[in-house]
Design an enzyme around this catalytic site. Structure first.
Site, mmCIF file in Angstrom:
data_model
loop_
_atom_site.group_PDB
_atom_site.id
_atom_site.type_symbol
_atom_site.label_atom_id
_atom_site.label_comp_id
_atom_site.label_asym_id
_atom_site.label_seq_id
_atom_site.Cartn_x
_atom_site.Cartn_y
_atom_site.Cartn_z
ATOM 1 N N GLN A 66 22.512 -19.105 -38.949
ATOM 2 C CA GLN A 66 23.038 -20.466 -38.880
ATOM 3 C C GLN A 66 22.025 -21.452 -38.306
ATOM 4 O O GLN A 66 21.982 -22.615 -38.712
ATOM 5 C CB GLN A 66 24.308 -20.485 -38.015
ATOM 6 C CG GLN A 66 24.986 -21.848 -37.933
ATOM 7 C CD GLN A 66 26.154 -21.858 -36.960
ATOM 8 O OE1 GLN A 66 26.198 -21.076 -36.032
ATOM 9 N NE2 GLN A 66 27.104 -22.755 -37.194
ATOM 10 N N LEU A 67 21.185 -21.016 -37.378
ATOM 11 C CA LEU A 67 20.337 -21.943 -36.636
ATOM 12 C C LEU A 67 18.874 -21.920 -37.045
ATOM 13 O O LEU A 67 18.167 -22.910 -36.866
ATOM 14 C CB LEU A 67 20.436 -21.638 -35.135
ATOM 15 C CG LEU A 67 21.823 -21.809 -34.518
ATOM 16 C CD1 LEU A 67 21.815 -21.341 -33.074
ATOM 17 C CD2 LEU A 67 22.280 -23.250 -34.598
ATOM 18 N N ASP A 88 12.833 -13.067 -41.528
ATOM 19 C CA ASP A 88 14.116 -12.377 -41.608
ATOM 20 C C ASP A 88 13.895 -11.113 -42.433
ATOM 21 O O ASP A 88 12.794 -10.874 -42.932
ATOM 22 C CB ASP A 88 15.185 -13.271 -42.242
ATOM 23 C CG ASP A 88 16.592 -12.960 -41.728
ATOM 24 O OD1 ASP A 88 16.995 -11.781 -41.792
ATOM 25 O OD2 ASP A 88 17.273 -13.882 -41.248
ATOM 26 N N ARG A 90 16.100 -10.591 -44.962
ATOM 27 C CA ARG A 90 16.776 -10.946 -46.205
ATOM 28 C C ARG A 90 15.888 -11.856 -47.053
ATOM 29 O O ARG A 90 14.963 -12.483 -46.550
ATOM 30 C CB ARG A 90 18.101 -11.651 -45.908
ATOM 31 C CG ARG A 90 19.128 -10.769 -45.218
ATOM 32 C CD ARG A 90 20.417 -11.534 -44.986
ATOM 33 N NE ARG A 90 20.263 -12.580 -43.982
ATOM 34 C CZ ARG A 90 20.894 -13.739 -43.998
ATOM 35 N NH1 ARG A 90 21.695 -14.032 -45.004
ATOM 36 N NH2 ARG A 90 20.720 -14.627 -43.032
ATOM 37 N N ASP A 106 11.141 -7.233 -39.478
ATOM 38 C CA ASP A 106 12.236 -6.407 -38.976
ATOM 39 C C ASP A 106 12.008 -6.197 -37.485
ATOM 40 O O ASP A 106 11.034 -5.556 -37.083
ATOM 41 C CB ASP A 106 12.262 -5.067 -39.715
ATOM 42 C CG ASP A 106 13.403 -4.166 -39.276
ATOM 43 O OD1 ASP A 106 14.136 -4.534 -38.332
ATOM 44 O OD2 ASP A 106 13.553 -3.082 -39.879
ATOM 45 N N TYR A 195 28.697 -7.788 -28.466
ATOM 46 C CA TYR A 195 27.895 -9.009 -28.566
ATOM 47 C C TYR A 195 27.702 -9.625 -27.182
ATOM 48 O O TYR A 195 26.579 -9.941 -26.773
ATOM 49 C CB TYR A 195 28.593 -9.998 -29.504
ATOM 50 C CG TYR A 195 27.912 -11.335 -29.651
ATOM 51 C CD1 TYR A 195 26.582 -11.437 -30.051
ATOM 52 C CD2 TYR A 195 28.620 -12.514 -29.426
ATOM 53 C CE1 TYR A 195 25.975 -12.669 -30.215
ATOM 54 C CE2 TYR A 195 28.014 -13.751 -29.591
ATOM 55 C CZ TYR A 195 26.694 -13.828 -29.983
ATOM 56 O OH TYR A 195 26.095 -15.052 -30.149
ATOM 57 N N LYS A 199 24.266 -9.823 -24.786
ATOM 58 C CA LYS A 199 23.710 -11.102 -24.360
ATOM 59 C C LYS A 199 23.539 -11.160 -22.841
ATOM 60 O O LYS A 199 22.561 -11.740 -22.347
ATOM 61 C CB LYS A 199 24.593 -12.252 -24.859
ATOM 62 C CG LYS A 199 24.458 -12.517 -26.343
ATOM 63 C CD LYS A 199 23.015 -12.818 -26.731
ATOM 64 C CE LYS A 199 22.847 -13.165 -28.203
ATOM 65 N NZ LYS A 199 21.432 -13.432 -28.555
#
Length: 373
Positions: A66-67, A88, A90, A106, A195, A199
């Protein structure tokens, strides 16, 4: 280079032939044995020194999330297109691929990541690779590998090559026993998602590397981030993005959180601005390594009321997802970001009305939106 390889081979053989009987299983190329901190002060190696006036050389991991794409665009405007490498695992869309340097990276491949840093003379690293809250709960082993093992790779490489490292944290780093309204920078955390746990681990490891090795580690706890440029990606706060897409496409929205679930949120432009500002802040101005940042806090019901000013016929229903609701109920309702505002001058630009107007200006070509405006 042959001399360095021979030294590394000799060190490896020495470790493996140790007579202590303790079964050393460390990987030589990853241990502190190749860290600059153990190189003699009078050793002679070729190095490049960057002055304060030079632009940083930037690598963004997990850059197709997203960022990352938005951050790359912002940094390229500031530092030059070729100084910012997006990466990335992808395949990027054509518009992303041709907008500036992109490479496969990776974060679980330590050697490859290290080669990228060395070959491209990276000085700043933004580490965005991670599995988000709901997605991470569906695949804990993968989340553990990406969010924790990948972080360790990045920390080691950043420390070895004296990088300025940014790792984002999240409202998910807090738990049900944390103070929720407001949530200060320093308090009990104890998250209950992989998650969130990963963090908290990142925050503490980054702080440890800063004090132990002098790593210039910087971290922001992001609230829910709202963006028109990306589709919702499985996060607990992504309802606040989905509502705009559904309002325009179908005029109907089914929310998976209760209408009174209050969470801190931020428009992506504010998020990217804060990220750049904290990275450019003088080191002496920072009184901590991890800061809360905030802009607004609202409920699904409050957001829907603002959206209905543009799409009055929006039909809103609730079908509560118990997993996501439990996650949201353990997160802060409001962030206390007073330290960020004091130390490096953080100030947001978007409140809820500005957020909704901006989202529709990007997404809304529908005749209903045009008529409402």
């Amino acid at each position: 280079m042959p001399v360095i390889r021979n030294l590394g081979r000799a060190a490896s053989q020495l470790l493996q032939s140790s007579g202590c009987g303790c079964g050393v299983s460390l990987v030589p190329v990853r241990t502190i044995g190749v860290s600059p901190r153990q190189v003699a002060s009078d050793a002679s190696f070729h190095s490049v020194t960057f002055s304060e006036s030079d632009h940083p050389r930037v690598l963004i991991t997990g850059g197709l999330g997203q960022l990352g794409v938005g951050l790359a665009k912002l940094l390229r405007k500031r530092f030059g297109k070729n100084n910012v490498i997006l990466s990335d695992i992808r395949k990027p869309a054509d518009n992303v691929f041709y907008s500036g340097p992109f490479i496969f990276a990776d974060i679980l491949d330590y050697k490859n990541l290290r080669e990228i840093v060395v070959n491209n003379r990276i000085t700043w690293l933004f580490h965005y690779s991670a599995l988000l809250s709901a997605v991470g709960e569906a695949n804990v082993p993968l989340a553990r590998a990406v969010n924790i093992t990948g972080l360790h790779n990045v920390l080691d490489i950043a420390a070895e090559h004296n990088l300025r490292l940014f790792v984002p944290s999240t409202i998910g780093a807090f738990g049900p026993t944390s103070p929720r309204d407001p949530t200060p920078d320093l308090c009990i955390q104890r998250p209950r998602t992989i998650y969130g746990v990963s963090k908290v681990h990142a925050e503490l490891m980054g702080e440890y590397y800063h004090y132990r090795y002098g790593l210039d580690f910087r971290c922001l706890r992001y609230p829910g981030i709202i963006s028109a440029d990306s589709q919702p990606g499985g996060g607990t706060t992504d309802y606040a993005v989905q509502i705009f897409h559904d309002a325009i496409k179908t005029g109907k929205f089914k929310c998976y959180l209760r209408p009174d679930t209050r969470l801190p949120m931020m428009y992506i432009d504010d998020c990217l601005k804060a990220t750049l500002e904290v990275m450019e802040a003088p080191a002496e101005a920072l009184t901590m390594r991890t800061y809360n940042i905030s802009a607004m806090s609202f409920t699904p019901e409050e957001l829907a009321q603002e959206v209905q000013k543009y799409v009055p016929e929006l039909q809103l229903t609730y079908n509560v997802d118990q997993v996501k609701q439990a996650i949201a109920d353990s997160w802060p309702m409001n962030f206390d970001d007073s330290n960020a505002r004091r130390d490096w001058g953080w100030k947001h630009d978007y409140d809820l009305p500005e957020l909704v107007t901006t989202m529709f200006s990007y997404l809304g070509s529908d005749s209903r939106i045009a008529q409402a405006n």
